[in-house]
Design a protein around this motif. Sequence first.
Motif, PDB file in Angstrom:
ATOM      1  N   VAL A   1      -0.257   0.605   2.635  1.00 24.51           N
ATOM      2  CA  VAL A   1       0.302   2.034   3.203  1.00 24.51           C
ATOM      3  C   VAL A   1      -0.726   2.575   4.290  1.00 24.51           C
ATOM      4  N   PHE A   2      -1.872   2.830   3.721  1.00 17.45           N
ATOM      5  CA  PHE A   2      -2.868   3.333   4.689  1.00 17.45           C
ATOM      6  C   PHE A   2      -3.197   2.501   5.971  1.00 17.45           C
ATOM      7  N   SER A   3      -2.983   1.198   5.680  1.00 19.68           N
ATOM      8  CA  SER A   3      -3.338   0.165   6.700  1.00 19.68           C
ATOM      9  C   SER A   3      -2.167   0.293   7.680  1.00 19.68           C
ATOM     10  N   SER A   4      -1.014   0.430   7.287  1.00 23.45           N
ATOM     11  CA  SER A   4       0.216   0.359   7.982  1.00 23.45           C
ATOM     12  C   SER A   4       0.312   1.682   9.050  1.00 23.45           C
ATOM     13  N   ALA A   5      -0.086   2.811   8.316  1.00 26.92           N
ATOM     14  CA  ALA A   5      -0.103   4.061   9.192  1.00 26.92           C
ATOM     15  C   ALA A   5      -1.185   4.221  10.082  1.00 26.92           C
ATOM     16  N   LEU A   6      -2.178   3.752   9.802  1.00 31.33           N
ATOM     17  CA  LEU A   6      -3.501   3.652  10.806  1.00 31.33           C
ATOM     18  C   LEU A   6      -3.031   2.638  12.046  1.00 31.33           C
ATOM     19  N   SER A   7      -2.673   1.490  11.434  1.00 31.67           N
ATOM     20  CA  SER A   7      -2.114   0.353  12.465  1.00 31.67           C
ATOM     21  C   SER A   7      -1.228   0.790  13.366  1.00 31.67           C
ATOM     22  N   ALA A   8      -0.080   1.458  12.939  1.00 32.85           N
ATOM     23  CA  ALA A   8       0.913   1.909  13.847  1.00 32.85           C
ATOM     24  C   ALA A   8       0.430   3.063  14.792  1.00 32.85           C
ATOM     25  N   ALA A   9      -0.655   3.778  14.429  1.00 29.03           N
ATOM     26  CA  ALA A   9      -1.154   4.802  15.242  1.00 29.03           C
ATOM     27  C   ALA A   9      -2.097   4.221  16.465  1.00 29.03           C
ATOM     28  N   LEU A  10      -2.943   3.129  15.843  1.00 27.14           N
ATOM     29  CA  LEU A  10      -3.709   2.530  16.710  1.00 27.14           C
ATOM     30  C   LEU A  10      -2.996   1.675  17.729  1.00 27.14           C
ATOM     31  N   LEU A  11      -1.987   0.942  17.253  1.00 22.80           N
ATOM     32  CA  LEU A  11      -1.369  -0.090  18.352  1.00 22.80           C
ATOM     33  C   LEU A  11       0.092   0.555  18.939  1.00 22.80           C
ATOM     34  N   HIS A  12       0.407   1.992  18.553  1.00 29.00           N
ATOM     35  CA  HIS A  12       1.391   2.654  19.256  1.00 29.00           C
ATOM     36  C   HIS A  12       2.658   1.783  18.878  1.00 29.00           C
TER      37      HIS A  12
ATOM     38  N   LYS B   1      12.058   3.181   8.775  1.00 31.93           N
ATOM     39  CA  LYS B   1      12.018   3.624   7.353  1.00 31.93           C
ATOM     40  C   LYS B   1      12.021   2.185   6.348  1.00 31.93           C
ATOM     41  N   SER B   2      12.692   1.298   6.685  1.00 34.97           N
ATOM     42  CA  SER B   2      12.811  -0.064   5.846  1.00 34.97           C
ATOM     43  C   SER B   2      11.382  -0.714   5.557  1.00 34.97           C
ATOM     44  N   PHE B   3      10.520  -0.524   6.623  1.00 32.23           N
ATOM     45  CA  PHE B   3       9.171  -0.896   6.540  1.00 32.23           C
ATOM     46  C   PHE B   3       8.227  -0.377   5.467  1.00 32.23           C
ATOM     47  N   TRP B   4       8.653   1.118   5.543  1.00 34.23           N
ATOM     48  CA  TRP B   4       7.717   1.849   4.435  1.00 34.23           C
ATOM     49  C   TRP B   4       8.136   1.809   3.143  1.00 34.23           C
ATOM     50  N   ILE B   5       9.586   1.537   2.987  1.00 36.09           N
ATOM     51  CA  ILE B   5      10.011   1.044   1.751  1.00 36.09           C
ATOM     52  C   ILE B   5       9.383   0.132   1.247  1.00 36.09           C
ATOM     53  N   GLY B   6       9.410  -1.121   2.076  1.00 36.52           N
ATOM     54  CA  GLY B   6       8.789  -2.474   1.496  1.00 36.52           C
ATOM     55  C   GLY B   6       7.345  -2.291   1.436  1.00 36.52           C
ATOM     56  N   ALA B   7       6.479  -1.522   2.110  1.00 36.68           N
ATOM     57  CA  ALA B   7       5.108  -1.411   1.799  1.00 36.68           C
ATOM     58  C   ALA B   7       4.925  -0.747   0.466  1.00 36.68           C
TER      59      ALA B   7
ATOM     60  N   CYS C   1       2.638  -2.208  -2.702  1.00 35.11           N
ATOM     61  CA  CYS C   1       1.974  -1.233  -3.320  1.00 35.11           C
ATOM     62  C   CYS C   1       1.936  -0.950  -4.954  1.00 35.11           C
ATOM     63  N   ALA C   2       3.448  -0.697  -5.410  1.00 32.77           N
ATOM     64  CA  ALA C   2       4.048  -0.467  -6.750  1.00 32.77           C
ATOM     65  C   ALA C   2       3.668  -1.824  -7.500  1.00 32.77           C
ATOM     66  N   GLY C   3       4.062  -2.858  -6.849  1.00 36.42           N
ATOM     67  CA  GLY C   3       3.804  -4.116  -7.518  1.00 36.42           C
ATOM     68  C   GLY C   3       2.526  -4.500  -7.815  1.00 36.42           C
ATOM     69  N   SER C   4       1.528  -4.316  -6.812  1.00 37.80           N
ATOM     70  CA  SER C   4       0.166  -4.451  -7.046  1.00 37.80           C
ATOM     71  C   SER C   4      -0.347  -3.561  -8.299  1.00 37.80           C
ATOM     72  N   ILE C   5      -0.138  -2.310  -8.190  1.00 43.26           N
ATOM     73  CA  ILE C   5      -0.405  -1.441  -9.346  1.00 43.26           C
ATOM     74  C   ILE C   5       0.050  -1.752 -10.741  1.00 43.26           C
ATOM     75  N   LEU C   6       1.458  -2.265 -10.845  1.00 42.21           N
ATOM     76  CA  LEU C   6       2.009  -2.871 -12.121  1.00 42.21           C
ATOM     77  C   LEU C   6       1.138  -3.906 -12.451  1.00 42.21           C
ATOM     78  N   CYS C   7       0.655  -4.849 -11.744  1.00 43.16           N
ATOM     79  CA  CYS C   7      -0.073  -6.123 -11.862  1.00 43.16           C
ATOM     80  C   CYS C   7      -1.341  -5.693 -12.482  1.00 43.16           C
ATOM     81  N   TRP C   8      -1.835  -4.637 -11.770  1.00 41.43           N
ATOM     82  CA  TRP C   8      -3.186  -4.086 -12.406  1.00 41.43           C
ATOM     83  C   TRP C   8      -3.143  -3.579 -13.577  1.00 41.43           C
ATOM     84  N   LEU C   9      -2.202  -2.892 -13.851  1.00 42.48           N
ATOM     85  CA  LEU C   9      -1.887  -1.993 -15.255  1.00 42.48           C
ATOM     86  C   LEU C   9      -1.463  -3.164 -16.267  1.00 42.48           C
ATOM     87  N   ALA C  10      -1.268  -4.298 -15.808  1.00 44.24           N
ATOM     88  CA  ALA C  10      -0.740  -5.284 -16.759  1.00 44.24           C
ATOM     89  C   ALA C  10      -1.974  -5.910 -17.487  1.00 44.24           C
TER      90      ALA C  10
END
Length: 307
Positions: free
Chosen positions: A255-266, A271-277, A281-290
């Motif tokens: 999420v941080f990367s997408s936000a910074l990249s969107a600003a840097l690259l104009h 909204k659909s992209f942010w939902i996917g991103a 993140c949520a999937g990675s966190i669940l895997c980590w908690l697992a």
Amino acid sequence: MNNKKATLIGLSAVVLWSSIVGLIRGVSEHLGATGGAAAIYTVASVFLLASVGFPKLNTLPKRYLLWGSLLFVAYELCLSLSIGYANTGRQAIEVGMVNYLWPTFTLIAAIAFTGQRANLLVVPGFILSMLGICWVLGGDQGIDPAGMLANVRDNPLSYGLAFVGAIIWAAYCAVTTRMAKGKNGVTPFFMMVAATLWLKFFLGNHTEEMSFTIPALVYLLLAAAAMGFGYAAWNVGILHGNVTVLAGASYFIPVFSSALSAALLHAPLPKSFWIGASMVCAGSILCWLATRSGKLARMRPGAVAES
């Protein structure tokens, strides 16, 4: 160094890594995909020499030196070239998101090859990560098989390199965890990446010219600093800081990367992209908690097998 200071230094790596996609893309627009990547890893190698230093090669386990270097170089080539070969800024961000499947793939590799224990949360975590990528690649419509296929067909090389890179990094983490024995070869590995890219550049038939303008040099220095100092800062955080805090923060990098990249690259993102991103993140966190362990948190680039 006290724990709080080390944790803050480690957290700075999250910010630095979050800027990598946008900065690599910025360099490639001025210096070309291959030449730009070669320049980034060359300057980053200098930064690593100054901050981390160069290890005594005879102290590194031979198997780690061989397999670790091969996998590391292969991953960094996939990462940098997948972004550089993207057709647009938005596509570069999407390609970067595909690469962020590595935490999920790392868990699967750890379970399969290193005996890492995990509970059933790994199943929804893996599914959520994959659905998140499908949502990102579906364009403005979210999960749209036809749109996703058309998107990938537009540039199969970039998307393919990013996906393969995520798998390679998972393999690198599994290999180095077992072979590195606490050693860190990131500096010579970076130098190998730079040498490989320059070889590809000089042997290839590259039509793009390397234009060393002021903006190009600024992007180059920032990208190299994000790469080199990011690795160095993360190592400090993992060795002396709060691993739990660092692990939690690292899983929000997409999420941080997408936000910074969107600003840097104009490149405004729907909204659909942010939902996917967020799903990635949520999937990675669940895997980590697992795993119920901080072990996999250490498998961030440049921070493997630390103890």
